[in-house]
Design an enzyme around this catalytic site. Structure first.
Site, PDB file in Angstrom:
ATOM      1  N   ARG A 101      -6.829  67.047  28.108  1.00 18.66           N
ATOM      2  CA  ARG A 101      -5.817  67.147  29.146  1.00 18.66           C
ATOM      3  C   ARG A 101      -4.530  67.036  28.189  1.00 18.66           C
ATOM      4  NH1 ARG A 101      -4.285  63.252  34.165  1.00 18.66           N
ATOM      5  NH2 ARG A 101      -5.516  64.749  35.123  1.00 18.66           N
ATOM      6  N   HIS A 128      -4.074  72.731  37.148  1.00 16.03           N
ATOM      7  CA  HIS A 128      -5.071  71.843  37.376  1.00 16.03           C
ATOM      8  C   HIS A 128      -6.190  72.301  37.722  1.00 16.03           C
ATOM      9  CE1 HIS A 128      -6.750  67.788  37.066  1.00 16.03           C
ATOM     10  NE2 HIS A 128      -5.634  67.252  37.881  1.00 16.03           N
ATOM     11  N   GLN A 131      -8.791  70.215  39.621  1.00 18.79           N
ATOM     12  CA  GLN A 131      -8.439  69.149  40.989  1.00 18.79           C
ATOM     13  C   GLN A 131      -8.629  70.436  42.039  1.00 18.79           C
ATOM     14  OE1 GLN A 131      -6.809  66.183  41.326  1.00 18.79           O
ATOM     15  NE2 GLN A 131      -7.072  66.614  43.335  1.00 18.79           N
TER      16      GLN A 131
HETATM   17  N1   CP Z   1      -5.494  63.632  40.142  1.00 16.80           N
HETATM   18  C1   CP Z   1      -5.559  63.550  38.866  1.00 16.80           C
HETATM   19  O1   CP Z   1      -5.869  64.404  38.172  1.00 16.80           O
HETATM   20  O2   CP Z   1      -5.538  62.086  38.580  1.00 16.80           O
HETATM   21  P1   CP Z   1      -5.366  61.263  37.298  1.00 16.80           P
HETATM   22  O3   CP Z   1      -4.234  61.761  36.622  1.00 16.80           O
HETATM   23  O4   CP Z   1      -5.758  59.838  37.523  1.00 16.80           O
HETATM   24  O5   CP Z   1      -6.680  61.827  36.314  1.00 16.80           O
HETATM   25  N1  NVA Z   2       1.561  67.244  38.907  1.00 13.08           N
HETATM   26  C1  NVA Z   2       0.907  66.150  38.412  1.00 13.08           C
HETATM   27  C2  NVA Z   2      -0.418  66.012  38.859  1.00 13.08           C
HETATM   28  C3  NVA Z   2      -0.948  64.687  38.432  1.00 13.08           C
HETATM   29  C4  NVA Z   2      -2.520  64.571  38.927  1.00 13.08           C
HETATM   30  C5  NVA Z   2       1.247  65.748  37.176  1.00 13.08           C
HETATM   31  O1  NVA Z   2       1.300  66.926  36.103  1.00 13.08           O
HETATM   32  O2  NVA Z   2       1.478  64.876  36.661  1.00 13.08           O
END
Ligand code: CP
Ligand code: NVA
Length: 321
Positions: A101, A128, A131
């Protein structure tokens, strides 16, 4: 070598295979199951905060028989400037897979190129994928195939989550409406990259509406600032935070510009009577969703969160098969 770096580069066949395997992963959880990671160690490298992604990968890797280590990017030499490609070549000799990440999509791609081990994008500024695969699984377990359905994304339409939705709409053939002010709509180049053709703009009293179609799959994307129009008849109302990780300095402007782009009870009334409401989480009540609507749809939203575990186990099993 199978990576999951984006939905842009995931084939429809692989997407469908992962979604089908997720059903089995969910059904068989807690029973004796194949251990494709037995004797293997995977590393999670995270440069941004996480609750769901971190916990679901840590638990999932263990349930697949593997060992897992969490590496905060700030605590390893990467955080002091060691190049991605050097970090990748070291980890590639020691661990068997990586979940990464970070900020730039290019960094995850560079890591995968140099590490030569299965690599997963656990969120970048651009995508993402884990997700959105989970979201589609969650929709389909309640409502059947997403093909031909209408998904309305509300809020910051220019961030990672809606971008992955665009690639999914192109491949799976559903209609994605992104309801956002002009400056928070994805660029047309993203729609083109996803394969959408016949992109055309139409002026309306509430601004320009962009429509793009992909005849081969039936996929469609509509970009509009007109939130009620975008929500009307939707099968799924979906939102994400207004201030993504890394955008904190823009928080005040974002809140000002996105105010009103909220899923609430009056918006839900415009959607299909059985419309689902989903949120990738974390949720900021009173911003992108109101508390009443969040709590009314909490069963779906927390199934969606749980489903990260099952989907990601299916992704890893697919990668190492
Ligand atoms: N939705 C999601 O990716 O959550 P986190 O940022 O908690 O991993
Ligand atoms: N768009 C958000 C998603 C979080 C899961 C971010 O990048 O923070």
């Amino acid at each position: 070598m199978k990576h999951l770096l984006s939905l842009e580069n995931l084939s429809l066949a692989d997407m469908e295979a992962i979604l089908a395997a997720t059903v089995t992963m969910k059904r068989q959880r807690g029973q004796p199951a194949p251990q494709p990671l037995a004797g293997k160690t995977w590393a999670l490298i995270f440069a941004k905060s996480s609750t769901r992604t971190r916990v679901s990968f840590e638990v999932g890797i263990r349930e697949l028989g593997g060992n897992v280590m969490f590496l905060s990017a700030a605590d390893i030499q990467l955080g002091r400037g060691e190049p991605i490609k050097d970090t990748a070549r070291v980890l590639g000799r020691m661990v068997h897979g990586v979940v990464f990440r970070t900020f730039a999509q290019a960094d995850v791609e560079e890591f995968a190129r140099y590490a030569n081990i299965p690599t997963i994008n656990a969120l970048t500024d651009e995508e993402h994928p884990c997700q959105i695969l989970t979201d589609i699984f969650t929709f389909q377990e309640r409502r059947g195939p997403i093909q031909g359905k209408v998904v309305t994304f509300v809020g910051d339409g220019a961030c990672n989550v809606p971008a992955s939705w665009v690639f999914a709409a192109a491949k799976l053939g559903f209609e994605l409406r992104i309801a956002a002010p002009k400056e928070f709509q994805p660029p047309l180049s993203l729609l083109e990259r996803a394969g959408f053709q016949h992109v055309h703009a139409q002026g309306t009293p509430s601004g320009e509406v962009i429509t793009a179609q992909l005849a081969a799959t039936g996929g469609k994307v509509i970009l509009t600032a007109d939130l009620p129009a975008a929500a009307t008849g939707a099968d799924l109302l979906y939102t994400d935070v207004w201030v993504s990780m890394g955008k904190e300095a823009e928080a005040a402007d974002r809140i000002r510009l996105l105010t009103g782009y909220q899923i609430n009870q009056s918006l839900v009334k415009l959607a299909q009577p059985d419309a689902l409401v989903m949120h990738c989480l974390p949720a900021y009540r009173g911003k992108e969703i109101d508390d009443e609507t969040f709590e009314a749809h909490a069963a779906t939203i927390f199934d969606e969160a749980e489903n990260r575990l099952h989907t990601q186990k299916a992704i890893i099993a697919w990668q190492v098969s």
